[in-house]
Design an enzyme around this catalytic site. Structure first.
Site: not given
Length: 315
Positions: A177-179, A206
């Protein structure tokens, strides 16, 4: 007046990306948008902000181009525009990874399986799963998923060097996961290339998870690359996990050091912000180029040449 901030990316080949960047800058300025967009031969990566009407026109125009028809926009309602100026720049990649060989890493061809936020939420706590944060230190120090594996990296371009450290998880399902999802496209593709068999990624990152799954079990705030610096994600079971860099008090306030030659991203409580004048150290506080601290910790970047062909970068 109401405003929106749009976060998006799209991996799609752009034949004359440098000219596209110049034309796109004019288009954005004509709409009255502010923001930052990176254009590369491999696609687009942007955050733009403006009136609701301008943002609607922007999204419709992007979607009307067959190359970007599948672009997914994450939309935030904001009280004021999230940027001061509009920049569109041509670069070698839309997210700097150093992984530029399309025969090895090409998100348009092969990447991790996309999980929608609810699917991610249902899988993340299983015994055979490892949740992997592919963002930088200053980002995951502010907020991260509960029990996530984090990496000691200053920039995403450091991610490839961490593959050996992650090899102990090869028999697990890896949920990256990342932004907003863009880093995971390349991170998951690299993991697959390196022999990881079961690799997934949080679709929309996110930000989308917060909107569609209530942000459950995301601890802290999410760092964003505009003058907000961070946004709330978790409306279900929120906690603060970050502490002041100077005194250790619990705080979720992220700032940039007021010394422009440092510009370190760090968390700082309001008391230390006033005392240190927005600086991370006494040396920065005494620096002759120190910027005026207004309590936000956000500073407009020094203007750089726009749409110049990027110099070759070291892998």
């Amino acid at each position: 007046m109401k405003y929106n901030t749009l976060l998006y990316y799209c991996y799609s080949t752009i034949a004359d990306a440098e000219q596209f960047a110049a034309d796109h800058l004019k288009f954005c300025k004509d709409l009255g948008l502010t923001g930052r967009i990176i254009v590369a031969d491999e696609g687009l990566n942007g955050t733009v902000s403006g009136t609701v009407e301008a943002c609607k026109t922007y999204m419709e125009t992007v979607h009307a181009d067959p190359r970007f028809a599948a672009t997914e926009f994450k939309i935030d309602e904001v009280n004021t525009p999230s940027f001061v100026k509009m920049h569109v720049r041509y670069k070698s990649e839309i997210v700097h990874s150093g992984l530029r060989d399309p025969h090895i890493i090409n998100p348009q061809v092969k990447t991790g399986k996309h999980l929608e936020p609810v699917e991610f939420m249902e899988m993340k706590d299983r015994d055979d799963v490892v949740v992997l944060d592919v963002r930088s230190n200053y980002e995951h120090s502010l907020g991260k998923f509960k029990n996530a594996v984090t990496l000691d990296i200053d920039n995403f371009r450091d991610f490839p060097a961490m593959i050996n450290e992650l090899s102990k998880y090869k028999d697990k399902k890896i949920l990256t996961y990342c932004t907003g999802g863009i880093k995971c496209e390349k991170a998951s593709a690299l993991l697959l290339h390196e022999g990881f068999k079961d690799v997934y990624q949080l679709h929309g990152g996110i930000i989308k998870y917060g909107k569609e799954a209530g942000g459950k079990d995301f601890e802290g705030k999410c760092y964003v690359f505009d003058n907000r610096l961070s946004v709330d994600v978790n409306s279900v079971n929120p906690v603060v996990i970050s502490t002041c860099y100077n005194c250790g008090a619990t705080t979720d306030k992220m700032i940039n050091c007021a010394n422009p030659e440092c510009n370190e991203h760090f968390t700082q409580c309001d008391a230390c912000g006033d005392k240190m004048e927005g600086c991370c150290s006494p040396a920065c506080k005494e620096h002759p180029r120190k910027r005026v601290y207004d309590g936000t910790g956000y500073y407009v970047k020094v203007p750089q040449p726009v749409n110049k062909k990027a110099k070759p970068e070291l892998a």
